[in-house]
Structure formats: C-alpha cells, structure tokens
Design a protein around this motif. Structure first.
Motif, short mmCIF file in Angstrom:
data_model
loop_
_atom_site.label_atom_id
_atom_site.label_comp_id
_atom_site.label_asym_id
_atom_site.label_seq_id
_atom_site.Cartn_x
_atom_site.Cartn_y
_atom_site.Cartn_z
N UNK A 252 80.52 34.33 -1.54
CA UNK A 252 80.17 33.16 -0.74
C UNK A 252 78.86 32.54 -1.19
N UNK A 253 78.56 32.62 -2.47
CA UNK A 253 77.29 32.10 -2.99
C UNK A 253 77.11 30.64 -2.57
N UNK A 254 76.03 30.33 -1.82
CA UNK A 254 75.86 28.97 -1.33
C UNK A 254 75.53 27.99 -2.45
N UNK A 255 76.09 26.79 -2.34
CA UNK A 255 75.79 25.74 -3.30
C UNK A 255 74.39 25.22 -3.01
N UNK A 256 73.63 24.98 -4.07
CA UNK A 256 72.28 24.46 -3.89
C UNK A 256 72.29 23.15 -3.12
N UNK A 257 71.34 22.98 -2.21
CA UNK A 257 71.28 21.78 -1.39
C UNK A 257 69.84 21.28 -1.32
N UNK A 258 69.72 19.98 -1.19
CA UNK A 258 68.40 19.36 -1.04
C UNK A 258 68.32 18.72 0.34
N UNK A 259 67.20 18.95 1.02
CA UNK A 259 67.02 18.45 2.38
C UNK A 259 65.70 17.69 2.48
N UNK A 260 65.73 16.57 3.17
CA UNK A 260 64.51 15.89 3.54
C UNK A 260 64.03 16.40 4.88
N UNK A 261 62.78 16.85 4.94
CA UNK A 261 62.20 17.36 6.19
C UNK A 261 60.91 16.60 6.41
N UNK A 262 60.95 15.53 7.20
CA UNK A 262 59.77 14.69 7.36
C UNK A 262 59.31 14.18 6.00
N UNK A 263 58.03 14.43 5.67
CA UNK A 263 57.49 14.02 4.38
C UNK A 263 57.83 15.00 3.26
N UNK A 264 58.55 16.06 3.57
CA UNK A 264 58.85 17.11 2.59
C UNK A 264 60.24 16.93 1.98
N UNK A 265 60.40 17.44 0.76
CA UNK A 265 61.70 17.55 0.13
C UNK A 265 61.90 19.02 -0.22
N UNK A 266 62.94 19.60 0.36
CA UNK A 266 63.22 21.01 0.17
C UNK A 266 64.47 21.19 -0.69
N UNK A 267 64.32 21.90 -1.81
CA UNK A 267 65.44 22.21 -2.70
C UNK A 267 65.74 23.69 -2.56
N UNK A 268 66.89 24.00 -1.95
CA UNK A 268 67.21 25.40 -1.69
C UNK A 268 67.65 26.15 -2.95
N UNK A 269 68.06 25.41 -3.98
CA UNK A 269 68.48 26.07 -5.22
C UNK A 269 67.29 26.54 -6.03
N UNK A 270 66.27 25.67 -6.15
CA UNK A 270 65.07 26.04 -6.91
C UNK A 270 64.03 26.71 -6.01
N UNK A 271 64.31 26.76 -4.71
CA UNK A 271 63.42 27.38 -3.72
C UNK A 271 62.03 26.73 -3.75
N UNK A 272 62.03 25.40 -3.72
CA UNK A 272 60.76 24.66 -3.74
C UNK A 272 60.67 23.70 -2.57
N UNK A 273 59.44 23.47 -2.14
CA UNK A 273 59.15 22.56 -1.04
C UNK A 273 58.08 21.59 -1.54
N UNK A 274 58.45 20.30 -1.65
CA UNK A 274 57.54 19.31 -2.25
C UNK A 274 57.06 18.32 -1.20
N UNK A 275 55.79 17.94 -1.33
CA UNK A 275 55.21 16.94 -0.42
C UNK A 275 54.01 16.30 -1.11
#
Length: 237
Positions: free
Chosen positions: A133-156
C-alpha cells in the motif's frame, strides 16, 4: 513481500554484548530464522548492505558507530527495511530520537525472547503491508507552506525544512483530513504499531515539533481534540 512458508527470515543482529548476541541467535535460529551477527555499528553497516536482511535488530549503545548513527546512515538509501532497536535507555527523548532516525520499534532491556520474536514478526507483517500500500507522493498547500510528502520537505518563503519520516507521515494524514479529526489511535497503530501510553507521549512530541515547523504562518494550527486525536486547521484570512 508475502514469503513462502518455508522461506527463512533473514535477520541482521548488531549487538556488542557477545553473550546476549549468542542467546538471541540460538533462540531465533531455533524458530527458523537465519541470523547474521555484527559486534559493532561499523561491522553492522558493512553486513547490512552486503546481506540486505529482512529485519535489522540493533543495540543502541555500541563502540565505534552506535546504533542510532548506523541507522541514520542506512536510511539515506534504504527506508523500507524494518529496524528494531534494543536499548537500556527508555526516556521519551531517546525513544523519539530512534523513531525520527527511522527506527520502527524498540525493545527495552532486559526483555523476553518470546517478545523479541513477536516484535520481529510484527515488523515483517507491517513492512509487507507498507510495500503493498505504498502511498503515492502528494503535495499539499498549508497556508503559506508547501508540503511535499514524497521528498519529506516543507517549504515557506524560500526556506526548506526537511522532515523525518514520521513527521512527514503524520502531516500527510493531517492534510488528507484537513479540518477534520485525525484519529490518534490510528496514527499510533500505523506508525508505531502500538497505541500504548508511552507511544502516545512520543506522538505528542512529534505534533509539538510540527507545530513549531509550521509556526511562521499564524493562520495554521494543529489542535488537540482531547482523547480523540488532532486536527489541522487553516483560519480564514
């Protein structure tokens, strides 16, 4: 990763206490496991990449390279192989550090051999389901942040923060259930394998770290829904 019934489970045991190592080896071999031994983290690293075991069981306190540093180096290229730490240390900070580095479970010394066998088999079962059940990488906008679950990074604002595996998986689930409660027990079972009180405290430490990392945007909050779980909320501007 469903293995034939007669296929041996390959375990790499990294333990500098030779007497304990031999007891574990003989016990596990008596249960049909195949065991390779390493006496320190340096030797453990070499054998890990040479043998590619199904499970790594590692003491924390060892000469040359300790268990935490050994796993830190392994996780640079291998995020799948389950890791069980053996430790005489039991403070929340020590256990959380082990989880952040990529450990999947821990067993406090002294322990019973049957408990060790159960933990190893449980880790293999969870690893199988994770691969399936390996999750597909996803990108989420969280307020001013951009979270990439595949690269495990949080950008702002041009700044990028690297998240640990568990931080990333917790935040991914919070994003998927945005403005709804993410069940604490399910988080614990999925990421720790056990919802005991000690792991609940460990989860709370991870939530506190995520709150700090999201702290540049005052409109983003992770709130605690007492006794139930956590909720990611974005306030309207």
């Amino acid at each position: 990763m469903n293995r034939p019934a007669m296929e041996q489970i390959n375990v790499l045991l990294v333990e500098d206490e030779s007497t304990l190592a031999m007891i574990i080896k003989e016990t596990l071999e008596g249960q049909g496991f195949r065991i390779r031994l390493a006496g320190n983290g340096e030797e453990g690293l070499r054998l890990f990449f040479q043998e590619k075991p199904d499970v790594l069981v590692a003491d924390v306190m060892m000469p040359r390279v300790d268990g935490f540093e050994m796993v830190r180096r392994i996780r640079r290229t291998d995020r799948q192989t389950p890791v069980l730490f053996l430790t005489a240390r039991s403070s929340v900070n020590d256990v959380v550090e082990g989880f952040e580095l990529g450990g999947n479970d821990y067993l406090k010394k002294p322990f019973g051999m049957q408990e060790l066998i159960v933990r190893v088999k449980a880790l293999l079962g969870r690893a199988s389901s994770l691969v399936a059940d390996e999750p597909v990488g996803q990108t989420f906008g969280i307020g001013h942040y951009l979270f990439d679950s595949q690269t495990q990074t949080l950008a702002c604002a041009g700044m990028i923060q690297k998240l640990s595996y568990r931080e990333s998986e917790i935040l991914r689930r919070l994003c998927q259930n945005r403005n709804q409660v993410t069940d604490m027990r399910q988080l614990l079972l999925d990421l720790w394998g056990d919802d005991n009180f000690f792991n609940q405290r460990s989860l709370h430490v991870f939530i506190t770290k995520l709150r700090h990392k999201l702290g540049k945007d005052g409109h983003v909050r992770i709130i605690n829904v007492r006794g139930i779980g956590y909720k990611l909320i974005e306030d309207e501007v």
